[in-house]
Design a protein around this motif. Structure first.
Motif: not given
Lengths: 247, 256
Positions: A190-195, A209, A211, A233, B68, B85, B213, B215, B238-239, B241-242
């Motif tokens: 599972k891949l996400q971009i988060i802060e 902040r 990412p 991370y 998260k 997501r 930020p 994606m 970015k919030e 999707v995944q």
């Protein structure tokens, strides 16, 4: 004395620097290309020219840009060299150790914590019976002495009896797993971009902040047994996530 | 409750802090008890009582889940399960529309620009599109439910889809048009995901703040005859999707 204005200048300059670095990394600015003029950038970012100048000076210092008197500011050649972060790639990468090594960089790790726990969540992820012992290994990974990733790894304790004795600052987890024929070969991911949160930012030495790639990964050995669950991370400025898909 | 037992373990080993253990316990519960998005979590106080821990520990555990993105807090009313997501498949490239609709959300795309441009040297270097050849540059804004989710920008080779019109792509699947009108069948893509900071236009369209930020999802799309058809370059909140992959066919144990 540091005034409010100085602080503002400092933060917006940092943001502009970051934005320019991203543009370089994304190929919006190509090596050797002239970047926008100071005036254009001031308008683009809604800041004063002074702030832009400050940001550019910093990036020249850091080696991202260079100036040519009378003609402008240019992107340094060969500044971008991000590693391909894809555990699943057919290029045979497996684990960050291999990726970093293939890239010719020095890898090192710092163990944050390790030991045995039990917990519903972990046994669930690892496909174990409730209250089965799970071995925890949390590490910061370094590439050429810079933090590049934090990995929170959980493995079935029963499968890996020597976890406690191994020094994971010098030995790679996958090498150990391989040595006892439980190397993960297949992954669910599972891949996400988060802060990044404050804690991970601290480990990764990032500013507010920023990412990061957040991945959850379940590794299966050849037999199809789950041998690993890892949450990681990873710094977006050091890696790039590429993959091939079919329709 | 198992946490009592976890506390014992912790005393013995001090491997993980209590807030982390509690966060994981809550994560397990949200997943296995099928918490729906928008559902309210028990209050801090009742969680503290239930698990026999300090309020501070509960708050810290909830903060971990907020970081998260699995829960959100609303002032003076508590904690709620965050919107789910949209899950893009890492190994299979396909229609964004059907993925969103599978989640029970409606989606549509609003056409922003439709123009014919020449491929610049820079774009040619980045994308393998032929320099100075013509492409349709199409910019669309995708909504999931009533909120903007992504800015979808694509560049399609004009020579392969002569006479493409605005009506063909306005709130319509481009790929369906490819099939029906041009007999072009999409077969595979080479993709990458990176993080960037939203610029002025992007932040405005996506209702977020500048330098937030976001994606960036780029890809080169090929058809069955292995011809490069398009280069897409999407900016996604970015919030929202995944990306997921089921390398192994057994689907159990990996919740989303």
């Amino acid at each position: 004395m540091v005034t409010q204005k100085d602080i503002e200048k400092e933060t917006s300059s940092a943001q502009i620097q970051k934005s320019i670095i991203r543009k370089i990394e994304n190929g919006d600015y190509l090596p050797g290309e002239r970047i926008h003029s100071e005036r254009t950038m001031a308008a683009m970012y809604g800041v004063s020219r002074m702030t832009v100048q400050y940001a550019l000076r910093e990036l020249v210092k850091k080696g991202y840009l260079y100036r040519v008197r009378g003609s402008g500011t240019f992107v340094q050649k060969n500044v971008v060299d991000r590693m391909d972060l894809n555990y699943l790639s057919e290029r045979g990468n497996s684990g960050i150790t291999a990726i970093v090594k293939n890239h010719g960089a020095k890898i090192a790790s710092k163990v944050l914590t390790k030991g045995i726990i039990t917990g519903k969540f972990f046994s669930y992820r690892l496909g174990l019976e409730k209250d089965t012992e799970v071995y925890v290994l949390h590490r910061i990974r370094y590439g050429n002495d810079e933090p590049i990733a934090v990995e929170y790894t959980y493995v079935p304790a029963q499968l890996f009896p020597e976890m406690d004795e191994i020094d994971f600052e010098t030995i790679s987890l996958y090498d150990y797993m391989d040595s006892i024929s439980h190397m993960p070969k297949n992954f669910m991911q599972k891949l996400q971009i988060i802060e990044a949160s404050e804690k991970e930012r601290g480990y990764l030495e990032l500013e507010k902040r920023e990412p990061v790639y957040y991945t959850e990964l379940i590794g299966f050995d050849e037999e199809g047994t789950i041998v690993e669950y890892t949450e990681s991370y990873t710094r977006c400025d050091k890696f790039i996530y590429q993959f091939d898909a079919i329709v | 409750m198992a946490l009592g037992q976890l506390i014992e373990k912790r005393k013995a080993k001090r491997v993980l802090t209590l807030d982390v253990l509690l966060a994981k316990e809550l994560e397990y519960r949200m997943e296995t008890e099928n918490y729906q998005e928008g559902m309210r979590l028990p209050s801090e106080r009742s969680l503290a009582e239930e698990f026999g821990v300090q309020r501070g520990t509960v708050r810290s555990a909830l903060q971990i889940l907020m970081d998260k993105g699995s829960i959100i807090s609303k002032e003076r009313s508590g904690y709620f399960v965050a919107p789910r997501r949209v899950a893009f498949d890492l190994n299979a490239y396909g229609s964004r529309k059907s993925l969103i609709e599978q989640m029970g959300k409606s989606t549509y795309v609003k056409l922003l620009t439709f123009e014919k441009i020449y491929v610049s040297e820079k774009m040619a270097q980045k994308t393998a599109l032929q320099e100075d050849s013509q492409v349709y540059r199409i910019m669309r804004l995708r909504f999931a439910g009533s909120h903007p989710m992504s800015l979808e920008r694509t560049h399609i080779r004009c020579d392969l889809v002569p006479g493409l019109r605005e009506e063909d792509v306005h709130n319509k699947s481009i790929y369906a048009t490819f099939r029906k009108k041009y007999r072009i069948y999409i077969a595979r893509s080479e993709e990458r995901v990176t993080a960037v900071y939203a610029n002025g236009l992007e932040s405005e369209l996506l209702h977020t703040t500048r330098l937030h930020p976001v994606m960036r999802y780029e890809g080169l799309v090929y058809d069955r005859r292995n011809r490069l058809i398009e280069y897409f370059d999407d900016i996604i909140l970015k919030e929202k999707v995944q990306f997921i992959s089921d390398e192994v066919k057994t689907k159990k144990h990996m919740g989303r």
